[in-house]
Design a protein around this motif. Structure first.
Motif, PDB file in Angstrom:
ATOM      1  N   ASP A   6       1.227  -1.214   0.152  1.00 40.91           N
ATOM      2  CA  ASP A   6       0.251   0.194   0.424  1.00 40.91           C
ATOM      3  C   ASP A   6       0.914   1.208   0.031  1.00 40.91           C
ATOM      4  OD1 ASP A   6      -2.657  -1.365  -0.287  1.00 40.91           O
ATOM      5  OD2 ASP A   6      -2.371  -1.474   1.790  1.00 40.91           O
ATOM      6  N   ALA A   7       1.924   1.498   0.673  1.00 37.84           N
ATOM      7  CA  ALA A   7       2.635   2.294   0.946  1.00 37.84           C
ATOM      8  C   ALA A   7       3.347   2.714  -0.788  1.00 37.84           C
ATOM      9  CB  ALA A   7       3.815   2.129   1.399  1.00 37.84           C
ATOM     10  N   MET A   8       3.841   1.568  -1.532  1.00 44.12           N
ATOM     11  CA  MET A   8       4.553   2.122  -2.062  1.00 44.12           C
ATOM     12  C   MET A   8       3.709   2.051  -2.823  1.00 44.12           C
ATOM     13  SD  MET A   8       7.011   1.522  -4.376  1.00 44.12           S
ATOM     14  CE  MET A   8       8.929   0.651  -3.700  1.00 44.12           C
ATOM     15  N   ASP A   9       2.572   1.804  -3.155  1.00 47.71           N
ATOM     16  CA  ASP A   9       1.195   1.754  -4.448  1.00 47.71           C
ATOM     17  C   ASP A   9       0.688   3.687  -4.012  1.00 47.71           C
ATOM     18  OD1 ASP A   9      -0.887   1.095  -6.080  1.00 47.71           O
ATOM     19  OD2 ASP A   9      -2.426   2.357  -4.815  1.00 47.71           O
ATOM     20  N   LYS A  10       0.870   3.472  -2.919  1.00 48.80           N
ATOM     21  CA  LYS A  10       0.893   5.741  -2.575  1.00 48.80           C
ATOM     22  C   LYS A  10       2.065   6.592  -2.701  1.00 48.80           C
ATOM     23  CE  LYS A  10      -1.887   4.798   1.559  1.00 48.80           C
ATOM     24  NZ  LYS A  10      -2.213   4.350   2.744  1.00 48.80           N
ATOM     25  N   LEU A  11       2.936   5.998  -3.006  1.00 45.30           N
ATOM     26  CA  LEU A  11       4.343   6.974  -3.245  1.00 45.30           C
ATOM     27  C   LEU A  11       3.803   6.678  -5.128  1.00 45.30           C
ATOM     28  CD1 LEU A  11       6.959   8.381  -2.555  1.00 45.30           C
ATOM     29  CD2 LEU A  11       7.737   5.718  -2.714  1.00 45.30           C
ATOM     30  N   LEU A  12       3.845   5.851  -5.638  1.00 41.46           N
ATOM     31  CA  LEU A  12       4.193   5.900  -7.140  1.00 41.46           C
ATOM     32  C   LEU A  12       3.180   6.549  -7.260  1.00 41.46           C
ATOM     33  CD1 LEU A  12       4.108   2.150  -7.995  1.00 41.46           C
ATOM     34  CD2 LEU A  12       5.943   3.862  -8.324  1.00 41.46           C
ATOM     35  N   ARG A  13       1.585   7.062  -6.740  1.00 40.73           N
ATOM     36  CA  ARG A  13       0.692   7.895  -6.879  1.00 40.73           C
ATOM     37  C   ARG A  13       0.601   9.220  -7.083  1.00 40.73           C
ATOM     38  NH1 ARG A  13      -4.790   4.991  -7.869  1.00 40.73           N
ATOM     39  NH2 ARG A  13      -4.795   3.024  -7.341  1.00 40.73           N
ATOM     40  N   LEU A  14       0.630   9.363  -5.667  1.00 47.22           N
ATOM     41  CA  LEU A  14       1.795  10.686  -5.397  1.00 47.22           C
ATOM     42  C   LEU A  14       2.960  11.548  -6.468  1.00 47.22           C
ATOM     43  CD1 LEU A  14       1.425  12.914  -3.117  1.00 47.22           C
ATOM     44  CD2 LEU A  14       3.502  11.691  -1.995  1.00 47.22           C
ATOM     45  N   ALA A  15       3.565  10.497  -6.343  1.00 51.72           N
ATOM     46  CA  ALA A  15       4.616  11.366  -7.374  1.00 51.72           C
ATOM     47  C   ALA A  15       4.393  11.757  -8.658  1.00 51.72           C
ATOM     48  CB  ALA A  15       5.928   9.881  -7.705  1.00 51.72           C
ATOM     49  N   ALA A  16       3.366  10.471  -9.229  1.00 54.02           N
ATOM     50  CA  ALA A  16       2.408  10.883 -10.716  1.00 54.02           C
ATOM     51  C   ALA A  16       1.846  12.079 -10.417  1.00 54.02           C
ATOM     52  CB  ALA A  16       1.478   9.718 -11.102  1.00 54.02           C
ATOM     53  N   GLU A  17       1.122  12.146  -9.363  1.00 53.72           N
ATOM     54  CA  GLU A  17       0.521  13.979  -9.222  1.00 53.72           C
ATOM     55  C   GLU A  17       0.792  14.738  -8.944  1.00 53.72           C
ATOM     56  OE1 GLU A  17      -2.826  14.459  -5.888  1.00 53.72           O
ATOM     57  OE2 GLU A  17      -3.204  12.423  -6.463  1.00 53.72           O
ATOM     58  N   ILE A  18       1.773  14.832  -7.961  1.00 46.87           N
ATOM     59  CA  ILE A  18       2.800  15.876  -7.523  1.00 46.87           C
ATOM     60  C   ILE A  18       4.209  16.071  -8.394  1.00 46.87           C
ATOM     61  CG2 ILE A  18       3.965  17.547  -5.783  1.00 46.87           C
ATOM     62  CD1 ILE A  18       1.259  16.537  -4.358  1.00 46.87           C
TER      63      ILE A  18
END
Length: 139
Positions: free
Chosen positions: A112-124
């Protein structure tokens, strides 16, 4: 692709087939393709290593969907968008040298943490740039 001889009768050849199988994860039901091989000589059905790998990947993809995680195809799309190869992406995000290969092929589920990090990097985009600089690699 080389035909595989049936290990049961040793005279027929195996042909890949699939059937739709109902599966469940965390109380959510769905349908996946379940692969197996059929001998054109003796008619026996069996799952070879390739079939087992495809079945595992289909189940992991279903679990990712149920848990709301990025699919393997989505992870690959993000990595390519960032113009990173799999090894570089692993250096930036962590997870080991072959992590992205496994995420993208649905061989393993990212945390879940990796998934959130990937999404965050894509968003910002600034997050992605900061992660690259923290990795100590020149890209």
């Amino acid at each position: 692709m080389k035909k595989q001889l049936c290990p049961i009768c040793e005279s027929g050849f195996l042909h890949s087939e699939y059937e739709l199988t109902e599966v469940e994860h965390q109380g959510i039901k769905g349908t996946i393709k379940s692969y197996y091989s059929v001998c054109d000589g003796c008619g026996c059905e069996q799952a070879n290593a390739t079939d087992a790998r495809q079945n595992k990947r289909a189940m992991i993809a279903f679990k990712k969907q149920v848990q709301g995680l990025l699919t393997g195809a989505e992870v690959r799309k993000l990595r390519k968008q960032w113009q990173l190869n799999q090894r570089e992406a692993a250096r930036v995000f962590g997870g080991g040298p072959v992590a992205f290969s496994k995420y993208e092929a649905d061989d393993v589920m990212q945390s879940d943490a990796m998934d959130k990090l990937l999404r965050l990097a894509a968003e910002i985009p600034a997050v992605m740039e900061r992660l690259k600089s923290l990795s100590g690699q020149a890209f």
